[in-house]
Design a protein around this motif. Structure first.
Motif, PDB file in Angstrom:
ATOM      1  N   THR A 100      39.692  37.122  42.364  1.00 52.78           N
ATOM      2  CA  THR A 100      40.095  38.372  42.034  1.00 52.78           C
ATOM      3  C   THR A 100      40.418  39.242  43.295  1.00 52.78           C
ATOM      4  OG1 THR A 100      38.613  38.217  39.877  1.00 52.78           O
ATOM      5  CG2 THR A 100      39.192  40.473  40.685  1.00 52.78           C
ATOM      6  N   ALA A 101      39.526  39.114  44.272  1.00 50.86           N
ATOM      7  CA  ALA A 101      39.839  39.944  45.595  1.00 50.86           C
ATOM      8  C   ALA A 101      41.169  39.452  45.948  1.00 50.86           C
ATOM      9  CB  ALA A 101      38.638  39.707  46.413  1.00 50.86           C
ATOM     10  N   LEU A 102      41.368  38.194  46.087  1.00 54.64           N
ATOM     11  CA  LEU A 102      42.714  37.897  46.676  1.00 54.64           C
ATOM     12  C   LEU A 102      43.909  38.253  45.913  1.00 54.64           C
ATOM     13  CD1 LEU A 102      44.008  34.501  48.060  1.00 54.64           C
ATOM     14  CD2 LEU A 102      44.930  35.350  45.859  1.00 54.64           C
ATOM     15  N   THR A 103      43.672  38.289  44.607  1.00 55.28           N
ATOM     16  CA  THR A 103      44.905  38.685  43.641  1.00 55.28           C
ATOM     17  C   THR A 103      45.064  40.405  43.887  1.00 55.28           C
ATOM     18  OG1 THR A 103      44.284  37.000  42.150  1.00 55.28           O
ATOM     19  CG2 THR A 103      45.735  39.042  41.352  1.00 55.28           C
ATOM     20  N   ASP A 104      43.962  41.032  43.824  1.00 64.58           N
ATOM     21  CA  ASP A 104      44.239  42.571  44.123  1.00 64.58           C
ATOM     22  C   ASP A 104      44.608  42.784  45.557  1.00 64.58           C
ATOM     23  OD1 ASP A 104      43.385  45.171  43.619  1.00 64.58           O
ATOM     24  OD2 ASP A 104      42.116  45.243  45.366  1.00 64.58           O
ATOM     25  N   ASN A 105      44.356  41.941  46.445  1.00 71.35           N
ATOM     26  CA  ASN A 105      44.704  42.204  47.967  1.00 71.35           C
ATOM     27  C   ASN A 105      46.203  41.923  48.202  1.00 71.35           C
ATOM     28  OD1 ASN A 105      42.244  43.394  48.849  1.00 71.35           O
ATOM     29  ND2 ASN A 105      41.524  41.187  49.160  1.00 71.35           N
ATOM     30  N   VAL A 106      46.648  41.015  47.508  1.00 71.13           N
ATOM     31  CA  VAL A 106      48.088  40.549  47.687  1.00 71.13           C
ATOM     32  C   VAL A 106      49.117  41.281  46.983  1.00 71.13           C
ATOM     33  CG1 VAL A 106      49.622  38.498  47.568  1.00 71.13           C
ATOM     34  CG2 VAL A 106      47.456  38.252  48.475  1.00 71.13           C
ATOM     35  N   LEU A 107      48.675  41.339  45.467  1.00 73.78           N
ATOM     36  CA  LEU A 107      49.655  41.968  44.492  1.00 73.78           C
ATOM     37  C   LEU A 107      49.373  43.302  44.247  1.00 73.78           C
ATOM     38  CD1 LEU A 107      49.686  39.375  41.544  1.00 73.78           C
ATOM     39  CD2 LEU A 107      51.480  39.785  43.386  1.00 73.78           C
ATOM     40  N   GLY A 108      48.039  43.735  44.727  1.00 73.99           N
ATOM     41  CA  GLY A 108      47.686  45.183  44.350  1.00 73.99           C
ATOM     42  C   GLY A 108      47.929  45.973  45.917  1.00 73.99           C
ATOM     43  N   HIS A 109      47.467  45.178  47.025  1.00 75.56           N
ATOM     44  CA  HIS A 109      47.540  45.966  48.300  1.00 75.56           C
ATOM     45  C   HIS A 109      48.871  45.960  49.053  1.00 75.56           C
ATOM     46  CE1 HIS A 109      46.064  48.238  51.690  1.00 75.56           C
ATOM     47  NE2 HIS A 109      45.991  47.119  52.249  1.00 75.56           N
ATOM     48  N   ALA A 110      48.936  44.619  49.385  1.00 69.67           N
ATOM     49  CA  ALA A 110      50.233  44.039  50.181  1.00 69.67           C
ATOM     50  C   ALA A 110      51.350  44.278  49.171  1.00 69.67           C
ATOM     51  CB  ALA A 110      50.021  42.571  50.630  1.00 69.67           C
ATOM     52  N   ARG A 111      51.615  44.228  48.217  1.00 72.89           N
ATOM     53  CA  ARG A 111      52.799  44.495  47.145  1.00 72.89           C
ATOM     54  C   ARG A 111      53.842  43.957  47.778  1.00 72.89           C
ATOM     55  NH1 ARG A 111      51.680  46.190  42.800  1.00 72.89           N
ATOM     56  NH2 ARG A 111      54.047  46.938  42.464  1.00 72.89           N
ATOM     57  N   PRO A 112      54.102  42.416  48.019  1.00 73.23           N
ATOM     58  CA  PRO A 112      55.636  42.063  48.259  1.00 73.23           C
ATOM     59  C   PRO A 112      56.417  42.228  47.292  1.00 73.23           C
ATOM     60  CG  PRO A 112      54.011  40.296  47.862  1.00 73.23           C
ATOM     61  CD  PRO A 112      53.155  41.552  48.122  1.00 73.23           C
ATOM     62  N   GLY A 113      57.742  42.259  47.555  1.00 73.72           N
ATOM     63  CA  GLY A 113      58.751  42.260  46.399  1.00 73.72           C
ATOM     64  C   GLY A 113      58.547  41.027  45.685  1.00 73.72           C
ATOM     65  N   THR A 114      58.326  40.081  46.219  1.00 75.98           N
ATOM     66  CA  THR A 114      58.454  38.549  45.604  1.00 75.98           C
ATOM     67  C   THR A 114      57.096  37.935  46.038  1.00 75.98           C
ATOM     68  OG1 THR A 114      60.702  38.363  45.284  1.00 75.98           O
ATOM     69  CG2 THR A 114      59.392  36.287  45.177  1.00 75.98           C
ATOM     70  N   LEU A 115      56.401  37.284  45.274  1.00 78.64           N
ATOM     71  CA  LEU A 115      55.444  36.346  45.622  1.00 78.64           C
ATOM     72  C   LEU A 115      55.526  35.151  44.789  1.00 78.64           C
ATOM     73  CD1 LEU A 115      52.506  35.707  46.815  1.00 78.64           C
ATOM     74  CD2 LEU A 115      51.414  36.478  44.534  1.00 78.64           C
ATOM     75  N   ILE A 116      55.478  33.871  45.709  1.00 82.84           N
ATOM     76  CA  ILE A 116      55.246  32.692  45.198  1.00 82.84           C
ATOM     77  C   ILE A 116      53.951  31.856  45.327  1.00 82.84           C
ATOM     78  CG2 ILE A 116      56.530  30.289  45.524  1.00 82.84           C
ATOM     79  CD1 ILE A 116      58.983  31.692  46.493  1.00 82.84           C
ATOM     80  N   VAL A 117      53.466  31.433  44.312  1.00 82.09           N
ATOM     81  CA  VAL A 117      52.281  30.784  44.338  1.00 82.09           C
ATOM     82  C   VAL A 117      52.339  29.359  43.596  1.00 82.09           C
ATOM     83  CG1 VAL A 117      49.786  30.950  43.131  1.00 82.09           C
ATOM     84  CG2 VAL A 117      51.347  32.925  43.913  1.00 82.09           C
ATOM     85  N   THR A 118      51.841  28.371  44.657  1.00 79.32           N
ATOM     86  CA  THR A 118      51.960  26.832  44.031  1.00 79.32           C
ATOM     87  C   THR A 118      50.541  26.583  44.089  1.00 79.32           C
ATOM     88  OG1 THR A 118      52.231  25.753  46.282  1.00 79.32           O
ATOM     89  CG2 THR A 118      54.112  26.452  45.238  1.00 79.32           C
ATOM     90  N   THR A 119      50.005  25.556  43.159  1.00 77.83           N
ATOM     91  CA  THR A 119      48.893  24.935  42.829  1.00 77.83           C
ATOM     92  C   THR A 119      49.040  23.657  42.189  1.00 77.83           C
ATOM     93  OG1 THR A 119      46.574  25.672  42.526  1.00 77.83           O
ATOM     94  CG2 THR A 119      48.112  26.202  40.808  1.00 77.83           C
TER      95      THR A 119
END
Length: 463
Positions: free
Chosen positions: A373-392
């Motif tokens: 949850t913290a990672l999601t908030d920090n990346v999508l909520g705080h850093a907010r790149p125009g595009t994010l690619i996630v692989t898993t």
């Protein structure tokens, strides 16, 4: 816990010269967790056996339980004093340290000679698949004997694993046999009773010299011995440097981000696909979050489209390796294009704001689920790149492997099915104002889906 070393070399009593322990004497040594005894239950010219007996103080262990143990009874009721693992490994190094170097004051030629040996451990913790002892010791030239030990003879339905009686037979140097045990006993157990830090990397490579780099289970050994992603990456990088030239080393696999059981080119194909997708987005300023040794950055550098590349990783050593592999000191023209940052995605970081795109390639599964949850908030909520690619990894695909496992890598904390991954991604996209689409990467099974799953997040225009 007990280890016996038997030889029929003639005269067999020469084993005492190699071990630097006289057959007529008993040696007792204190240890931080108890004591050890070295003695010879038999010593004849035809057959000699040296024994290492380790007595662990369970009361002391209950006062200072190992870091991985939990629960109200576990510090008091556990197998640590009885099943051979890291305690015996430490005692082995303490009792036979000189012998492990391959030196003998009185019989140097004997110390350098392979001897017929039988190594017996009455109770070993062997956590994992039942063929693990054979996979670890067989390639080293041993005939491996394994006898499962019931948890309770009166209640066989309780099962047998993870305890076995282990017997190893082979003609090897005594020093090599001791070093094999020193490294592989904790690997069999999958646990250590002490803190695992960067010193363990040096220890693994020192005692694995001359055999670890060619062992078919090298990645598995490193992952179970070191446990943590950054440490495994260090060991893999140093082993790779020993085998290949710098150009080849930069493309070599690292068990930190490559599952042990996957074909070696899967990771390369994944990175190539992510690099191509980032180029298609038109991004010019890109973040590589969890960049490791810079393998994705190296691919992005080939395209002049990417004017600014920033790699972020929690491991300072991985960043040092990335700088070396990218040759940042040798190529001053790259200094304006590439920046490596030491940081954690578990906390907001203003340095990561305002980028066109970001990538999280095989990163999220290494996090404890409660930190996601913290990672999601920090990346999508705080850093907010125009595009994010996630692989898993796609957990469903694991069913296709010959050696089925719940998780593909020892450092993975979870793996998601396609439905679980899409549910997380769609909820995150809705919460933070992104649209998300999904792609398959690598081989796709008709029933179980892709080997790797990808989510592409793109910011939605503000109304």
């Amino acid at each position: 816990m007990l280890l016996t070393i038997t030889t029929t070399h003639s005269p067999a009593t020469d084993l005492g010269f190699v071990l630097m322990k006289h057959p007529d004497r008993t040696l007792e040594r204190p240890l931080p967790f108890g004591k050890s005894l070295v003695f010879y239950p038999e010593a004849t010219p035809e057959r000699t056996t040296a024994a290492l007996l380790v007595e662990v103080d369970p009361v002391a262990l209950s006062r200072a339980p190992a870091g991985g143990e939990s629960g109200t009874l576990e510090p008091y009721v556990n197998d640590r004093p009885y099943a051979s693992g890291s305690f015996l490994s430490v005692a082995l190094r303490d009792a036979f340290g000189t012998a492990m170097t391959g030196q003998s004051r009185d019989r140097p030629e004997l110390a350098a000679m392979p001897l017929p040996l039988i190594l017996t451990l009455p109770c070993v913790a062997a956590r994992g698949q039942t063929d693990l002892p054979e996979r670890l010791f067989g390639p080293l030239g041993y005939e491996v004997g394994v006898q499962a030990i019931p948890l309770d003879a009166l209640y066989p339905e309780w099962g047998e694993r993870p305890y076995v009686t282990l017997t190893l037979r082979g003609t090897v140097r005594v020093a090599d046999a001791l070093r094999h045990l020193y490294v592989l006993l904790p690997v069999l157990d999958g646990k250590k009773h002490y803190y695992v830090g960067e010193a363990e990397v040096d220890k693994l490579l020192r005692h694995g010299q001359d055999w670890l780099d060619t062992h078919p289970e090298r990645d598995l050994i490193a992952a179970r011995y070191l446990r943590f992603r950054g440490l495994v990456a260090q060991a893999q990088a140093r082993l790779t440097d020993q085998q290949t030239d710098p150009q080849d080393a930069s493309d070599a696999e690292s068990s930190a981000d490559t599952p042990v059981i996957l074909p070696p080119r899967v990771h390369d194909a994944r990175l190539d696909a992510v690099a191509a997708l980032l180029e298609q987005t038109g991004a010019r300023r890109v973040l590589d979050l969890g960049c490791g040794e810079g393998k994705l950055l190296r691919r992005l550098l080939r395209s002049p489209q990417f004017r600014e590349l920033v790699g972020v990783d929690l491991s300072a050593r991985s960043l040092e390796i990335a700088a070396e592999r990218l040759k940042l000191d040798e190529r001053p023209e790259l200094r304006d294009r590439v920046t490596l940052l030491h940081g954690s995605l578990a906390y907001p970081d203003s340095r990561l704001r305002g980028f066109d795109a970001a990538a999280l390639v095989e990163v999220i599964e290494h996090l404890e689920p409660h930190r996601l949850t913290a990672l999601t908030d920090n990346v999508l909520g705080h850093a907010r790149p125009g595009t994010l690619i996630v692989t898993t990894p796609n957990r469903e695909y694991n069913a296709t492997f010959e050696e089925a496992r719940t998780l593909r890598h020892a450092d993975h904390r979870f793996e998601w099915t396609r439905a679980e991954f899409q549910a997380w991604a769609q909820a995150a996209a809705e919460q933070y104002g992104y649209a998300v689409t999904f792609q398959d990467l690598g081989d796709v099974h008709p029933e179980y889906g892709p080997i790797t799953q990808l989510a592409l997040f793109q910011q939605t225009p503000v109304a």
